[in-house]
Design a protein around this motif. Structure first.
Motif, PDB file in Angstrom:
ATOM      1  N   ASN A  55       0.830  -1.207   0.000  1.00  0.00           N
ATOM      2  CA  ASN A  55       0.000   0.000   0.000  1.00  0.00           C
ATOM      3  C   ASN A  55       0.864   1.256   0.000  1.00  0.00           C
ATOM      4  OD1 ASN A  55      -2.454   1.374   0.009  1.00  0.00           O
ATOM      5  ND2 ASN A  55      -2.362   1.624   2.228  1.00  0.00           N
ATOM      6  N   TRP A  56       1.955   1.245   0.771  1.00  0.00           N
ATOM      7  CA  TRP A  56       2.877   2.388   0.772  1.00  0.00           C
ATOM      8  C   TRP A  56       3.503   2.578  -0.607  1.00  0.00           C
ATOM      9  CZ3 TRP A  56       8.145   2.217  -0.178  1.00  0.00           C
ATOM     10  CH2 TRP A  56       8.810   3.436  -0.016  1.00  0.00           C
ATOM     11  N   SER A  59       1.053   4.125  -2.936  1.00  0.00           N
ATOM     12  CA  SER A  59       0.902   5.550  -2.617  1.00  0.00           C
ATOM     13  C   SER A  59       2.094   6.360  -3.116  1.00  0.00           C
ATOM     14  CB  SER A  59       0.759   5.745  -1.111  1.00  0.00           C
ATOM     15  OG  SER A  59      -0.400   5.124  -0.644  1.00  0.00           O
ATOM     16  N   ASN A  62       1.644   6.859  -6.696  1.00  0.00           N
ATOM     17  CA  ASN A  62       0.608   7.873  -6.898  1.00  0.00           C
ATOM     18  C   ASN A  62       1.181   9.271  -6.670  1.00  0.00           C
ATOM     19  OD1 ASN A  62      -1.975   8.874  -7.438  1.00  0.00           O
ATOM     20  ND2 ASN A  62      -2.488   8.866  -5.267  1.00  0.00           N
ATOM     21  N   ASN A  63       2.106   9.433  -5.741  1.00  0.00           N
ATOM     22  CA  ASN A  63       2.725  10.745  -5.510  1.00  0.00           C
ATOM     23  C   ASN A  63       3.517  11.204  -6.735  1.00  0.00           C
ATOM     24  OD1 ASN A  63       1.656  10.957  -2.959  1.00  0.00           O
ATOM     25  ND2 ASN A  63       3.479  10.164  -1.953  1.00  0.00           N
ATOM     26  N   GLU A  75      -1.592   3.607 -10.990  1.00  0.00           N
ATOM     27  CA  GLU A  75      -1.033   3.230  -9.692  1.00  0.00           C
ATOM     28  C   GLU A  75      -1.395   1.808  -9.284  1.00  0.00           C
ATOM     29  OE1 GLU A  75      -3.299   4.617  -5.978  1.00  0.00           O
ATOM     30  OE2 GLU A  75      -3.545   6.230  -7.429  1.00  0.00           O
TER      31      GLU A  75
END
Length: 98
Positions: A55-56, A59, A62-63, A75
């Motif tokens: 999940n990290w 993310s 996605n950043n 993503e």
């Protein structure tokens, strides 16, 4: 650290068995039960850590998209690539052709 301590208890019991000193079956079963429980807890913690890491990673990917950099894939691919690693090989080959 808990696993190491449990291993020392088990080694102590095995040494006493090897030396022929007294031990009880209840003591042996208790040590086995603790080792089994520690293994189950360790397995659950590893699964949780894997989920948190993926999940990290998703993310973080996605950043990159939010910063305005061109991302070749959505993503969700960042997360699924951990489950289907062979997919990365084909994606890289297709990307090199373009």
């Amino acid at each position: 650290m808990v696993g190491i301590a449990l291993d020392f208890f088990e080694l102590d019991l095995l040494e006493r068995i090897d030396q022929g000193t007294c031990f009880t079956m209840e003591e042996a079963e208790d040590i086995d039960s603790r080792q089994f429980l520690a293994g189950k807890i360790s397995f659950v913690i590893r699964i949780i850590l894997i989920i948190v890491y993926i999940n990290w990673f998703r993310s973080a990917y996605n950043n990159i998209i939010r910063l305005g950099h061109n991302a070749d894939y959505p993503e969700s691919i960042a997360a699924w690539s951990w489950f289907v690693p062979i997919m990365n090989l084909f994606a890289c080959k297709n990307h090199d052709r373009n």
